[in-house]
Write a protein that holds these residues in place. Structure first.
Motif, mmCIF file in Angstrom:
data_model
loop_
_atom_site.group_PDB
_atom_site.id
_atom_site.type_symbol
_atom_site.label_atom_id
_atom_site.label_comp_id
_atom_site.label_asym_id
_atom_site.label_seq_id
_atom_site.Cartn_x
_atom_site.Cartn_y
_atom_site.Cartn_z
ATOM 1 N N ALA A 192 -5.698 -1.633 -4.985
ATOM 2 C CA ALA A 192 -6.825 -0.908 -5.576
ATOM 3 C C ALA A 192 -7.192 0.341 -4.766
ATOM 4 N N LEU A 193 -6.647 0.481 -3.551
ATOM 5 C CA LEU A 193 -7.033 1.608 -2.698
ATOM 6 C C LEU A 193 -6.204 2.843 -3.036
ATOM 7 N N PRO A 194 -6.839 3.961 -3.401
ATOM 8 C CA PRO A 194 -6.078 5.170 -3.765
ATOM 9 C C PRO A 194 -5.126 5.614 -2.647
ATOM 10 N N GLU A 195 -5.536 5.445 -1.392
ATOM 11 C CA GLU A 195 -4.693 5.880 -0.270
ATOM 12 C C GLU A 195 -3.421 5.032 -0.181
ATOM 13 N N VAL A 196 -3.557 3.735 -0.452
ATOM 14 C CA VAL A 196 -2.383 2.854 -0.450
ATOM 15 C C VAL A 196 -1.474 3.225 -1.620
ATOM 16 N N ARG A 197 -2.074 3.483 -2.778
ATOM 17 C CA ARG A 197 -1.275 3.859 -3.949
ATOM 18 C C ARG A 197 -0.512 5.157 -3.671
ATOM 19 N N ALA A 198 -1.175 6.114 -3.028
ATOM 20 C CA ALA A 198 -0.513 7.393 -2.726
ATOM 21 C C ALA A 198 0.658 7.165 -1.768
ATOM 22 N N TRP A 199 0.472 6.265 -0.794
ATOM 23 C CA TRP A 199 1.549 5.977 0.165
ATOM 24 C C TRP A 199 2.756 5.363 -0.563
ATOM 25 N N VAL A 200 2.485 4.365 -1.429
ATOM 26 C CA VAL A 200 3.579 3.729 -2.184
ATOM 27 C C VAL A 200 4.270 4.758 -3.083
ATOM 28 N N ASP A 201 3.469 5.559 -3.784
ATOM 29 C CA ASP A 201 4.041 6.557 -4.708
ATOM 30 C C ASP A 201 4.983 7.513 -3.971
ATOM 31 N N ASP B 110 -5.827 -6.110 -11.533
ATOM 32 C CA ASP B 110 -4.848 -5.016 -11.615
ATOM 33 C C ASP B 110 -5.031 -4.160 -12.870
ATOM 34 N N ALA B 111 -6.050 -4.491 -13.679
ATOM 35 C CA ALA B 111 -6.162 -3.851 -15.002
ATOM 36 C C ALA B 111 -6.216 -2.323 -14.912
ATOM 37 N N ALA B 112 -6.845 -1.809 -13.854
ATOM 38 C CA ALA B 112 -7.027 -0.350 -13.760
ATOM 39 C C ALA B 112 -5.700 0.401 -13.774
ATOM 40 N N GLN B 113 -4.648 -0.200 -13.206
ATOM 41 C CA GLN B 113 -3.364 0.524 -13.139
ATOM 42 C C GLN B 113 -2.304 -0.092 -14.039
ATOM 43 N N SER B 114 -2.727 -0.941 -14.990
ATOM 44 C CA SER B 114 -1.725 -1.703 -15.735
ATOM 45 C C SER B 114 -1.635 -1.369 -17.223
ATOM 46 N N GLY C 46 -1.304 -6.322 6.464
ATOM 47 C CA GLY C 46 -2.743 -6.566 6.610
ATOM 48 C C GLY C 46 -3.020 -7.985 7.089
ATOM 49 N N LEU C 47 -2.314 -8.951 6.513
ATOM 50 C CA LEU C 47 -2.516 -10.357 6.897
ATOM 51 C C LEU C 47 -2.068 -10.595 8.333
ATOM 52 N N GLU C 48 -0.916 -10.028 8.688
ATOM 53 C CA GLU C 48 -0.396 -10.263 10.042
ATOM 54 C C GLU C 48 -1.240 -9.560 11.103
ATOM 55 N N GLU C 49 -1.907 -8.469 10.697
ATOM 56 C CA GLU C 49 -2.787 -7.751 11.630
ATOM 57 C C GLU C 49 -4.206 -8.327 11.593
ATOM 58 N N ALA C 50 -4.390 -9.389 10.811
ATOM 59 C CA ALA C 50 -5.688 -10.073 10.692
ATOM 60 C C ALA C 50 -6.791 -9.134 10.196
ATOM 61 N N LEU C 51 -6.432 -8.207 9.321
ATOM 62 C CA LEU C 51 -7.438 -7.322 8.721
ATOM 63 C C LEU C 51 -8.092 -8.046 7.543
ATOM 64 N N ALA C 52 -9.314 -7.645 7.214
ATOM 65 C CA ALA C 52 -9.956 -8.183 6.010
ATOM 66 C C ALA C 52 -9.214 -7.620 4.792
ATOM 67 N N GLY C 53 -9.227 -8.334 3.673
ATOM 68 C CA GLY C 53 -8.517 -7.896 2.472
ATOM 69 C C GLY C 53 -8.917 -6.484 2.063
ATOM 70 N N GLY C 54 -7.930 -5.625 1.805
ATOM 71 C CA GLY C 54 -8.224 -4.276 1.347
ATOM 72 C C GLY C 54 -8.767 -3.355 2.427
ATOM 73 N N GLY D 38 6.237 -3.288 -6.746
ATOM 74 C CA GLY D 38 5.359 -4.373 -6.311
ATOM 75 C C GLY D 38 5.698 -4.857 -4.902
ATOM 76 N N LEU D 39 6.979 -4.785 -4.552
ATOM 77 C CA LEU D 39 7.367 -5.246 -3.212
ATOM 78 C C LEU D 39 6.722 -4.404 -2.124
ATOM 79 N N LEU D 40 6.537 -3.116 -2.387
ATOM 80 C CA LEU D 40 5.892 -2.266 -1.370
ATOM 81 C C LEU D 40 4.409 -2.613 -1.240
ATOM 82 N N TYR D 41 3.738 -2.885 -2.380
ATOM 83 C CA TYR D 41 2.342 -3.344 -2.290
ATOM 84 C C TYR D 41 2.269 -4.680 -1.541
ATOM 85 N N ARG D 42 3.252 -5.524 -1.787
ATOM 86 C CA ARG D 42 3.295 -6.814 -1.097
ATOM 87 C C ARG D 42 3.535 -6.612 0.408
ATOM 88 N N ALA D 43 4.368 -5.634 0.762
ATOM 89 C CA ALA D 43 4.643 -5.372 2.184
ATOM 90 C C ALA D 43 3.381 -4.870 2.896
#
Ligand code: C5P
Length: 205
Positions: free
Chosen positions: A99-108, A172-176, A42-50, A32-37
């Motif tokens: 929820a983004l498959p690309e983010v999940r692949a990076w964390v994995d 988070d239900a899809a991956q939980s 994203g927040l610090e770069e002022a990107l829209a969520g996701g 979870g810490l990596l998803y949080r990172a």
């Protein structure tokens, strides 16, 4: 050997994973810490969520998980970003990135590259990331119990914390879902130490 401890938000996964890891003399890793990172970036770069462009922004300085037994830390270069990862704005924004498959692949990829053995905690450790794990556990508790536990760590009102947890569970239900071969433990009536002892007994038994 890998042990997985998955579960819903604020079910005590980190405390329990840390305790089990210390009892067994191995590190634990908090996915979870990596998803949080990712979310903090994203927040610090002022990107829209996701916004998927977060991965490009991370490239120059990817967050690095340091799996210490007393508590995981995340570093970006020389900066320890761990203290910034448990803010309410991260809680609220993290599911959109997760929820983004690309983010999940990076964390994995980050997780699979860590030296074994360890205890891995998260949502999909026993299902997707380490399906070959030697022992799998899944922690649950009612939203109220989880909100009460969380209220010592967040400035918000109990009802608001509970509502936010229920909303995050839904997002988070899809991956939980628990792994079919996981032992499901309702931690509502148990102390953290009782859950740790139960898991250690199962693993050593
Ligand atoms: O475990 P924690 O509550 O810190 O996780 C933060 C968020 O990271 C979760 O709400 C979820 O969106 C995401 N997560 C995930 N898969 C994991 C671990 C966490 O999607 N294995």
């Amino acid at each position: 050997m890998i042990i997985t401890i998955d579960g819903v938000a604020a079910s005590g996964k980190s405390t329990v994973a840390s305790g089990v890891a210390r009892a067994l003399g191995v590190p634990y890793i908090s996915s979870g810490l990596l998803y949080r990172a990712v979310t903090l970036c994203g927040l610090e770069e002022a990107l829209a969520g996701g916004d998927l462009r977060v991965l490009e922004r991370l490239e120059a300085q990817p967050p690095r998980l340091e799996p210490r037994a007393e508590g995981n830390q995340v570093w970006r270069g020389e900066r320890d970003i761990t203290p910034d990862l448990h803010a309410t704005r991260i809680d609220a924004g993290v599911s959109a990135y997760a929820a983004l498959p690309e983010v999940r692949a990076w964390v994995d990829d980050q997780l699979r590259g860590l030296p074994r053995p360890f205890v891995a905690e998260g949502r999909d450790m026993g299902t997707n990331v380490f399906p070959q794990a030697g022992a799998k556990f899944y922690l649950t508790a009612s939203p109220r119990v989880r909100a009460e536990r969380r209220s010592s760590e967040r400035p918000d009102e109990l009802d608001a914390i509970e509502a936010a947890l229920i909303e995050r569970d839904a997002r988070d239900a899809a991956q939980s879902a628990p792994a079919a071969d996981a032992l499901v433990i309702d931690t509502g009536e148990l102390s953290a130490q009782e859950v740790i002892d139960l898991i250690v007994r199962e693993v050593e038994g």
